[in-house]
Design a protein around this motif. Structure first.
Motif, PDB file in Angstrom:
ATOM      1  N   VAL A 291       0.867  -1.180   0.000  1.00 50.80           N
ATOM      2  CA  VAL A 291       0.000   0.000   0.000  1.00 50.80           C
ATOM      3  C   VAL A 291       0.899   1.223   0.000  1.00 50.80           C
ATOM      4  O   VAL A 291       1.730   1.381   0.898  1.00 50.80           O
ATOM      5  N   GLU A 292       0.737   2.088  -0.990  1.00 53.36           N
ATOM      6  CA  GLU A 292       1.547   3.297  -1.049  1.00 53.36           C
ATOM      7  C   GLU A 292       1.052   4.319  -0.034  1.00 53.36           C
ATOM      8  O   GLU A 292      -0.093   4.275   0.417  1.00 53.36           O
ATOM      9  N   MET A 293       1.931   5.256   0.296  1.00 58.34           N
ATOM     10  CA  MET A 293       1.554   6.317   1.209  1.00 58.34           C
ATOM     11  C   MET A 293       0.410   7.135   0.615  1.00 58.34           C
ATOM     12  O   MET A 293       0.430   7.502  -0.553  1.00 58.34           O
ATOM     13  N   ASP A 294      -0.604   7.399   1.411  1.00 60.28           N
ATOM     14  CA  ASP A 294      -1.777   8.146   0.972  1.00 60.28           C
ATOM     15  C   ASP A 294      -1.460   9.631   0.938  1.00 60.28           C
ATOM     16  O   ASP A 294      -1.194  10.231   1.973  1.00 60.28           O
ATOM     17  N   PRO A 295      -1.480  10.264  -0.260  1.00 61.03           N
ATOM     18  CA  PRO A 295      -1.131  11.685  -0.348  1.00 61.03           C
ATOM     19  C   PRO A 295      -2.312  12.612  -0.116  1.00 61.03           C
ATOM     20  O   PRO A 295      -2.224  13.793  -0.377  1.00 61.03           O
ATOM     21  N   SER A 296      -3.445  12.095   0.343  1.00 56.51           N
ATOM     22  CA  SER A 296      -4.626  12.933   0.509  1.00 56.51           C
ATOM     23  C   SER A 296      -4.913  13.206   1.967  1.00 56.51           C
ATOM     24  O   SER A 296      -4.017  13.208   2.793  1.00 56.51           O
ATOM     25  N   GLU A 297      -6.151  13.347   2.314  1.00 57.71           N
ATOM     26  CA  GLU A 297      -6.688  13.734   3.608  1.00 57.71           C
ATOM     27  C   GLU A 297      -5.706  13.778   4.770  1.00 57.71           C
ATOM     28  O   GLU A 297      -5.435  14.822   5.331  1.00 57.71           O
ATOM     29  N   SER A 298      -5.147  12.618   5.141  1.00 56.65           N
ATOM     30  CA  SER A 298      -4.330  12.594   6.357  1.00 56.65           C
ATOM     31  C   SER A 298      -3.054  13.399   6.216  1.00 56.65           C
ATOM     32  O   SER A 298      -2.384  13.671   7.201  1.00 56.65           O
ATOM     33  N   ASN A 299      -2.715  13.793   4.995  1.00 53.01           N
ATOM     34  CA  ASN A 299      -1.474  14.522   4.773  1.00 53.01           C
ATOM     35  C   ASN A 299      -1.644  16.038   4.838  1.00 53.01           C
ATOM     36  O   ASN A 299      -0.662  16.759   4.727  1.00 53.01           O
ATOM     37  N   GLN A 300      -2.877  16.523   4.989  1.00 54.05           N
ATOM     38  CA  GLN A 300      -3.097  17.948   4.844  1.00 54.05           C
ATOM     39  C   GLN A 300      -2.238  18.768   5.806  1.00 54.05           C
ATOM     40  O   GLN A 300      -1.580  19.717   5.400  1.00 54.05           O
TER      41      GLN A 300
END
Length: 492
Positions: free
Chosen positions: A463-472
């Motif tokens: 699973v790649e790092m999620d660049p959305s929501e949690s990264n804001q």
């Protein structure tokens, strides 16, 4: 001190008990097991990750997440199918209440069982804590939770360690914290899987000093456990605390017949290349009883500041030979990567050293640079440069043994982090989530990796790092920083 902590934290825990009771009332309304295929679990740390004793599955339970303003605690349960690379969320009636920093151990009996003890619950503002002392078992064959209500067990705590040793669950250390006080433990308890009773052990010898978050591994013959490292803190003066990262090792041995065991502590002096001091590392037991240690953070604490280095290196400990050695990958550079947290990237000497290392890493065929663009909710475009080291950079004699073409592929490895979840299934190490910090900002991860401990060739990205929501909040932290080497070193 324990009585003092108990008295002062009693009112806080009573407040949180009411909140926990609300969660339990909601869970009590569930009447049947509901299993749903789902995306990977949300970003989290301090959850538990275990391998199923009979199936090619991993089991993830609980954990915590902080979004910069509010703390979330979980009691959700996920099953990961290794062959299908799919996740299933399992809603089972009457589960343990939400928690993190607990311990979970898999036992191969009755179709498989997952035993969970302790952990903590925090108020949404993260200022109050409730430490559990409950014991639960998940019956994997029937997908049912059972609360084991027996007395005589350890006091409420989190950050402790629990392992299976023959027919006993051994619990060591941990801590209890309230708003104003804290206490660390070095006691050890045994829970019998035959009689369902707790007993506090009274070993002879020199025991480890009180600590939490250590590495605890059963010896291959089941005669005892090995303790490595950990963390503790003391109050040096009013409102000033000082943390200590431990790097010592001990073995707890069992002697005598069942029911007449005698336990004794003794210090270990391992050979080989020992990990440098750190806390928050991930741990698992690999093939041949080798203990596996990944990542962590080494903090440098001042009275009003906290800075530290996050790691993504791998170490293995041979419990038979009493020897540490680094887990170097074929085709991967040998230098351990660091991510600096704090206001600035350390002392001048460290910066010069890192620069020299960077110069040495340059090869005729350089690393691969991947550019990612992330669009935030407010429309800001953030460009992140990811430098993936080329496989040719590793000076490994065994490199020639790899198949043609494999050495030319760029290698990817988990970014430096602490408090990730790790487990081993059929000789493969699985690593999920965790966190790192930049300044006073915390970034929680939900990426997922796998490493074959027999081949030790490369990390596989599941699973790649999620660049959305949690990264804001992470992205907003980086906005305005100059894209220099220090900036790039903070990124993957």
């Amino acid at each position: 001190m324990e009585k003092k902590v108990s008295k002062r934290s009693k009112r806080e825990e009573e407040d949180l008990e009411a909140l926990i009771a609300e969660f339990q009332n909601l869970d009590a309304k569930k009447t049947q097991v509901v299993e749903t295929t789902c995306p990977p679990p949300s970003p989290r740390l301090n959850a538990s990750l275990n391998s199923h004793p009979e199936k090619d599955e991993l089991i993830l339970f609980g954990g915590e997440y902080f979004n910069g303003k509010k703390t979330y605690l979980y009691n959700d349960l996920y099953f990961y199918n290794i062959k299908k690379n799919t996740w299933v969320k399992s809603d089972i009636p009457n589960p343990p209440p939400p928690r993190c920093s607990h311990q979970a151990v898999v036992v191969p009996q009755g179709g498989g069982q997952l035993w969970v003890f302790g952990g903590e619950f925090a108020s949404p503002n993260g200022e109050q804590f409730y430490h559990y002392k409950d014991l639960w078992v998940l019956h994997l064959a029937t997908h049912t939770w059972e609360h084991i209500k027996v007395s005589g067990g350890p006091s409420g705590r989190s950050g402790h360690r629990m392992v299976l040793s023959k027919r006993q669950l051994l619990v060591f250390g941990g801590f209890h914290e309230s708003t104003r006080d804290f206490i660390y433990y070095n006691d050890i308890y045994a829970f019998s899987l035959d009689t369902f009773t707790w007993s506090r052990l009274s070993p002879t010898g020199s025991a480890p000093c009180p600590r939490s978050a250590c590495q605890m591994t059963s010896t291959p013959d089941g005669s005892g456990v090995i303790i490595y490292g950990g963390y503790s803190k003391v109050r040096v003066k009013k409102d000033v605390e000082k943390g200590t990262i431990h790097s010592d090792m001990f073995v707890l041995k069992r002697e005598g017949k069942d029911g007449q065991e005698k336990w004794s502590w003794s210090r270990l002096n391992p050979s080989g290349n020992k990990p440098n001091p750190r806390s928050g590392f991930s741990m698992a037991v690999g093939p041949a009883g080798r203990a596996v240690l990944f990542g962590g953070v080494c903090d440098e604490e001042e009275e009003e500041t906290l800075e530290g280095d996050f790691y993504n290196d791998l170490y293995l400990y041979d419990t038979v030979k009493n020897r540490w050695f680094p887990g170097l990958l074929r085709g991967n550079k040998t230098e351990k990567k660091k991510r600096r947290r704090g206001r600035k990237g350390g002392a001048e000497g460290e910066g010069e050293e890192e620069k020299e290392e960077g110069e040495e890493e340059e090869a005729p065929q350089g690393p691969t640079e991947v550019i990612k663009e992330i669009v935030t909710e407010d429309g800001t475009i953030m460009t992140i440069k990811e430098v993936i080291p080329g496989a040719e950079e590793e000076e490994d004699e065994e490199e020639e043994e790899e198949e043609d073409g494999s050495a030319s592929a760029p290698l990817v490895e988990p970014c430096a982090r602490s408090s990730a979840m790790a487990t081993v299934r059929q000789g493969k190490l699985y690593l999920y989530g965790g966190m790192f910090e930049i300044g006073d900002r915390q970034f929680t991860l939900n990426d997922f990796y796998c490493l074959d401990l027999h081949k030790m060739d490369r990390w596989e990205v599941l699973v790649e790092m999620d660049p959305s929501e949690s990264n804001q909040r992470f992205i907003h932290t980086l906005i305005g920083m100059e894209p220099d080497e220090n900036f790039r070193s903070l990124l993957l």
